[in-house]
Write a protein that holds these residues in place. Structure first.
Motif, PDB file in Angstrom:
ATOM      1  N   PRO A 105       0.871  -0.802  -0.274  1.00  0.00           N
ATOM      2  CA  PRO A 105      -0.017   0.154   0.258  1.00  0.00           C
ATOM      3  C   PRO A 105       0.758   1.210   0.537  1.00  0.00           C
ATOM      4  CG  PRO A 105      -1.138  -1.393   1.643  1.00  0.00           C
ATOM      5  CD  PRO A 105       0.398  -2.101   0.934  1.00  0.00           C
ATOM      6  N   ARG A 106       2.374   1.564   1.053  1.00  0.00           N
ATOM      7  CA  ARG A 106       2.849   2.531   0.754  1.00  0.00           C
ATOM      8  C   ARG A 106       3.670   2.954  -0.950  1.00  0.00           C
ATOM      9  NH1 ARG A 106       5.345   2.387   6.974  1.00  0.00           N
ATOM     10  NH2 ARG A 106       4.266   2.269   8.031  1.00  0.00           N
ATOM     11  N   PHE A 107       3.887   1.860  -1.192  1.00  0.00           N
ATOM     12  CA  PHE A 107       4.387   1.997  -2.783  1.00  0.00           C
ATOM     13  C   PHE A 107       3.760   2.007  -3.852  1.00  0.00           C
ATOM     14  CE2 PHE A 107       5.199   0.659  -6.784  1.00  0.00           C
ATOM     15  CZ  PHE A 107       6.016   1.335  -7.178  1.00  0.00           C
ATOM     16  N   MET A 108       1.975   2.208  -3.168  1.00  0.00           N
ATOM     17  CA  MET A 108       0.927   2.334  -4.346  1.00  0.00           C
ATOM     18  C   MET A 108       0.703   4.141  -4.071  1.00  0.00           C
ATOM     19  SD  MET A 108      -1.073   1.245  -6.430  1.00  0.00           S
ATOM     20  CE  MET A 108      -1.478  -0.655  -6.380  1.00  0.00           C
ATOM     21  N   PHE A 109       0.464   4.307  -2.915  1.00  0.00           N
ATOM     22  CA  PHE A 109       0.866   5.567  -2.325  1.00  0.00           C
ATOM     23  C   PHE A 109       1.732   5.641  -3.671  1.00  0.00           C
ATOM     24  CE2 PHE A 109       1.795   9.731  -1.058  1.00  0.00           C
ATOM     25  CZ  PHE A 109       0.636  10.496  -0.479  1.00  0.00           C
ATOM     26  N   VAL A 110       2.993   6.541  -3.658  1.00  0.00           N
ATOM     27  CA  VAL A 110       4.127   6.198  -4.303  1.00  0.00           C
ATOM     28  C   VAL A 110       3.913   6.737  -6.061  1.00  0.00           C
ATOM     29  CG1 VAL A 110       7.038   6.067  -5.035  1.00  0.00           C
ATOM     30  CG2 VAL A 110       5.976   5.846  -2.447  1.00  0.00           C
ATOM     31  N   PHE A 111       3.150   5.829  -5.986  1.00  0.00           N
ATOM     32  CA  PHE A 111       2.935   4.714  -7.380  1.00  0.00           C
ATOM     33  C   PHE A 111       2.089   5.777  -8.263  1.00  0.00           C
ATOM     34  CE2 PHE A 111      -0.179   2.878 -11.088  1.00  0.00           C
ATOM     35  CZ  PHE A 111       0.850   2.386 -11.243  1.00  0.00           C
ATOM     36  N   ILE A 112       0.804   6.153  -7.678  1.00  0.00           N
ATOM     37  CA  ILE A 112       0.204   6.850  -8.054  1.00  0.00           C
ATOM     38  C   ILE A 112       0.828   8.264  -8.144  1.00  0.00           C
ATOM     39  CG2 ILE A 112      -2.213   7.949  -7.467  1.00  0.00           C
ATOM     40  CD1 ILE A 112      -3.089   5.547  -5.723  1.00  0.00           C
ATOM     41  N   LEU A 113       1.573   8.254  -7.149  1.00  0.00           N
ATOM     42  CA  LEU A 113       1.959  10.156  -7.864  1.00  0.00           C
ATOM     43  C   LEU A 113       2.731  10.002  -9.239  1.00  0.00           C
ATOM     44  CD1 LEU A 113       3.067  11.553  -3.712  1.00  0.00           C
ATOM     45  CD2 LEU A 113       0.843  11.661  -5.329  1.00  0.00           C
ATOM     46  N   LEU A 114       3.653   9.527  -8.909  1.00  0.00           N
ATOM     47  CA  LEU A 114       4.494   9.029 -10.109  1.00  0.00           C
ATOM     48  C   LEU A 114       4.267   8.618 -11.480  1.00  0.00           C
ATOM     49  CD1 LEU A 114       7.359   7.022  -8.174  1.00  0.00           C
ATOM     50  CD2 LEU A 114       7.225   9.299  -9.167  1.00  0.00           C
ATOM     51  N   PHE A 115       3.077   7.945 -10.970  1.00  0.00           N
ATOM     52  CA  PHE A 115       2.307   7.252 -12.721  1.00  0.00           C
ATOM     53  C   PHE A 115       1.644   9.304 -13.297  1.00  0.00           C
ATOM     54  CE2 PHE A 115      -2.179   6.326 -14.799  1.00  0.00           C
ATOM     55  CZ  PHE A 115      -1.480   5.927 -15.867  1.00  0.00           C
ATOM     56  N   VAL A 116       1.061   9.831 -12.410  1.00  0.00           N
ATOM     57  CA  VAL A 116       0.221  11.062 -12.330  1.00  0.00           C
ATOM     58  C   VAL A 116       1.414  12.195 -13.004  1.00  0.00           C
ATOM     59  CG1 VAL A 116      -1.261  13.352 -12.082  1.00  0.00           C
ATOM     60  CG2 VAL A 116      -1.236  10.853 -11.631  1.00  0.00           C
ATOM     61  N   LEU A 117       2.228  12.354 -12.433  1.00  0.00           N
ATOM     62  CA  LEU A 117       3.527  13.400 -12.463  1.00  0.00           C
ATOM     63  C   LEU A 117       4.103  12.766 -13.806  1.00  0.00           C
ATOM     64  CD1 LEU A 117       5.412  13.458  -9.304  1.00  0.00           C
ATOM     65  CD2 LEU A 117       3.464  15.421 -10.186  1.00  0.00           C
ATOM     66  N   ALA A 118       4.397  11.463 -14.761  1.00  0.00           N
ATOM     67  CA  ALA A 118       4.952  11.319 -15.787  1.00  0.00           C
ATOM     68  C   ALA A 118       3.438  11.557 -17.065  1.00  0.00           C
ATOM     69  CB  ALA A 118       5.041   9.861 -15.707  1.00  0.00           C
ATOM     70  N   ALA A 119       2.598  11.397 -16.157  1.00  0.00           N
ATOM     71  CA  ALA A 119       1.395  11.810 -17.645  1.00  0.00           C
ATOM     72  C   ALA A 119       1.869  12.973 -17.935  1.00  0.00           C
ATOM     73  CB  ALA A 119       0.264  11.382 -16.997  1.00  0.00           C
ATOM     74  N   GLY A 120       1.990  14.099 -16.923  1.00  0.00           N
ATOM     75  CA  GLY A 120       2.097  15.471 -16.521  1.00  0.00           C
ATOM     76  C   GLY A 120       2.959  16.038 -17.660  1.00  0.00           C
ATOM     77  N   VAL A 121       3.840  15.287 -17.237  1.00  0.00           N
ATOM     78  CA  VAL A 121       5.234  15.940 -17.534  1.00  0.00           C
ATOM     79  C   VAL A 121       5.018  15.753 -19.198  1.00  0.00           C
ATOM     80  CG1 VAL A 121       7.509  14.777 -18.656  1.00  0.00           C
ATOM     81  CG2 VAL A 121       6.668  15.134 -16.253  1.00  0.00           C
ATOM     82  N   ILE A 122       4.575  14.361 -19.988  1.00  0.00           N
ATOM     83  CA  ILE A 122       4.061  13.531 -20.995  1.00  0.00           C
ATOM     84  C   ILE A 122       3.231  15.272 -21.767  1.00  0.00           C
ATOM     85  CG2 ILE A 122       2.931  12.479 -22.883  1.00  0.00           C
ATOM     86  CD1 ILE A 122       4.301   9.807 -21.344  1.00  0.00           C
ATOM     87  N   TRP A 123       2.072  15.393 -20.827  1.00  0.00           N
ATOM     88  CA  TRP A 123       1.217  16.209 -21.782  1.00  0.00           C
ATOM     89  C   TRP A 123       1.819  17.618 -21.405  1.00  0.00           C
ATOM     90  CZ3 TRP A 123      -3.084  16.529 -23.707  1.00  0.00           C
ATOM     91  CH2 TRP A 123      -4.014  17.809 -23.845  1.00  0.00           C
ATOM     92  N   GLU A 124       3.211  17.915 -21.727  1.00  0.00           N
ATOM     93  CA  GLU A 124       3.992  19.226 -20.931  1.00  0.00           C
ATOM     94  C   GLU A 124       4.172  19.344 -22.295  1.00  0.00           C
ATOM     95  OE1 GLU A 124       2.831  22.200 -19.186  1.00  0.00           O
ATOM     96  OE2 GLU A 124       1.266  20.965 -18.132  1.00  0.00           O
ATOM     97  N   ILE A 125       5.147  17.665 -22.207  1.00  0.00           N
ATOM     98  CA  ILE A 125       5.513  17.923 -23.910  1.00  0.00           C
ATOM     99  C   ILE A 125       5.020  17.950 -25.118  1.00  0.00           C
ATOM    100  CG2 ILE A 125       7.187  16.100 -24.949  1.00  0.00           C
ATOM    101  CD1 ILE A 125       8.204  15.374 -22.554  1.00  0.00           C
ATOM    102  N   LEU A 126       4.334  17.555 -24.646  1.00  0.00           N
ATOM    103  CA  LEU A 126       2.775  17.556 -26.093  1.00  0.00           C
ATOM    104  C   LEU A 126       2.486  19.486 -26.516  1.00  0.00           C
ATOM    105  CD1 LEU A 126       0.907  14.878 -25.785  1.00  0.00           C
ATOM    106  CD2 LEU A 126       2.204  15.749 -27.427  1.00  0.00           C
TER     107      LEU A 126
END
Length: 186
Positions: free
Chosen positions: A97-118
């Motif tokens: 569960p603690r890693f899931m918390f970190v995963f969610i944050l990293l997943f969204v930040l990665a999606a955000g980076v891709i959006w900003e690159i677009l």
């Protein structure tokens, strides 16, 4: 958009309209029903973004922040549901569960980076090919604010959404299991 001959508004409306069918497709094609509040959450994020293209982004203070946080929360929820369903489905994978918390944050930040690159690439294409802008980036401070509000949306889901989203994760895991079993029978 058609009346104003605004390509950005038309493209955004088409994409938003298409996304509103995702809950229906999940239910009819994959037999995974979403509860109404989850459907409303997805639709609201898409609707507010589409509404923003009608000058709300320019005229309503913090509209961009609201839509970034809300859209990021939907992306965080989707990322959580998918990875949690896989975690439930297979014994070969265990996500604490603690890693899931970190995963969610990293997943969204990665999606955000891709959006900003677009956004950046779109701005570059607009200049190079003298096109009308359909995604706009307003400098590094805008990008950093967007990423901050993406993070806030992800934090909300990581902190409170996981309990709310567990049911859909189990339904998807059961659907994966039944799909896998039917494939093995063939």
């Amino acid at each position: 958009g058609i009346y104003l001959k605004d390509t950005h508004v038309v493209l955004n409306a088409i994409a938003a309209f298409g996304i509103t069918f995702v809950p229906n497709v999940l239910t009819r094609k994959y037999y995974i029903s979403l509860d109404p509040s989850l459907t409303l959450w997805i639709t609201l994020a898409v609707f507010l973004d589409a509404l923003g293209t009608l000058s709300f982004y320019e005229t309503v203070a913090r509209w961009d922040h609201l839509t970034h946080a809300l859209s990021a929360s939907v992306i965080a929820a989707a990322g959580y549901v998918i990875i949690r369903a896989i975690d439930i489905y297979t014994d070969d994978l265990y996500i604490p569960p603690r890693f899931m918390f970190v995963f969610i944050l990293l997943f969204v930040l990665a999606a955000g980076v891709i959006w900003e690159i677009l956004e950046f690439l779109t701005d570059e294409m607009v200049v190079k090919f003298e096109m009308e802008a359909f995604l706009t980036q307003h400098g590094i401070s805008d990008t950093m604010r967007d990423m901050l509000f993406d993070l806030l949306g992800a934090l909300a889901v990581a902190a409170w959404g996981t309990a709310y989203l567990s049911d859909i994760s189990y339904r998807i895991a059961r659907r994966i299991e039944s799909f896998s079993a039917s494939r093995n029978e063939k």
